[in-house]
Design a protein around this motif. Structure first.
Motif, mmCIF file in Angstrom:
data_model
loop_
_atom_site.group_PDB
_atom_site.id
_atom_site.type_symbol
_atom_site.label_atom_id
_atom_site.label_comp_id
_atom_site.label_asym_id
_atom_site.label_seq_id
_atom_site.Cartn_x
_atom_site.Cartn_y
_atom_site.Cartn_z
ATOM 1 N N ALA A 40 0.821 -1.206 0.000
ATOM 2 C CA ALA A 40 0.000 0.000 0.000
ATOM 3 C C ALA A 40 0.860 1.263 0.000
ATOM 4 C CB ALA A 40 -0.927 0.011 1.214
ATOM 5 N N VAL A 41 1.920 1.262 0.785
ATOM 6 C CA VAL A 41 2.823 2.414 0.831
ATOM 7 C C VAL A 41 3.514 2.609 -0.521
ATOM 8 C CG1 VAL A 41 4.963 3.291 1.849
ATOM 9 C CG2 VAL A 41 3.180 2.350 3.313
ATOM 10 N N LEU A 42 3.993 1.535 -1.104
ATOM 11 C CA LEU A 42 4.653 1.634 -2.414
ATOM 12 C C LEU A 42 3.673 2.072 -3.496
ATOM 13 C CD1 LEU A 42 7.000 -1.472 -2.335
ATOM 14 C CD2 LEU A 42 7.644 0.941 -2.181
ATOM 15 N N PHE A 43 2.431 1.587 -3.431
ATOM 16 C CA PHE A 43 1.418 2.021 -4.389
ATOM 17 C C PHE A 43 1.211 3.527 -4.306
ATOM 18 C CE2 PHE A 43 -3.061 3.036 -5.217
ATOM 19 C CZ PHE A 43 -3.099 2.734 -6.570
ATOM 20 N N GLY A 44 1.081 4.041 -3.100
ATOM 21 C CA GLY A 44 0.908 5.482 -2.924
ATOM 22 C C GLY A 44 2.118 6.268 -3.404
ATOM 23 N N PHE A 45 3.297 5.734 -3.130
ATOM 24 C CA PHE A 45 4.525 6.403 -3.556
ATOM 25 C C PHE A 45 4.603 6.495 -5.076
ATOM 26 C CE2 PHE A 45 9.013 6.145 -4.809
ATOM 27 C CZ PHE A 45 9.494 7.293 -4.205
#
Length: 64
Positions: A32-37
């Motif tokens: 989820a964090v990488l997707f947002g990044f």
């Protein structure tokens, strides 16, 4: 800038609470964090930013 920073802090707190509570495992949290990044570096980022700003403005205008 102040709105986006406070949203980041709020989402980080929610993420930590979900991980500690066992509702979210570390693997999906990283995804989820990488997707947002990576979403932030696409052409869709200005649209998401405009939506979040309008949502924050609408919430701030609500009188309780």
């Amino acid at each position: 800038m102040a709105i986006s920073l406070s949203v980041v802090v709020l989402l980080a707190i929610v993420l930590v609470v979900l991980i500690r509570g066992g509702s979210l495992k570390a693997g999906p949290a990283v995804v989820a964090v990488l997707f947002g990044f990576f979403l932030a570096s696409t052409d869709m980022a200005p649209s998401v930013n405009k939506f979040m700003n309008s949502l924050a403005e609408t919430i701030s205008q609500i009188n309780f």
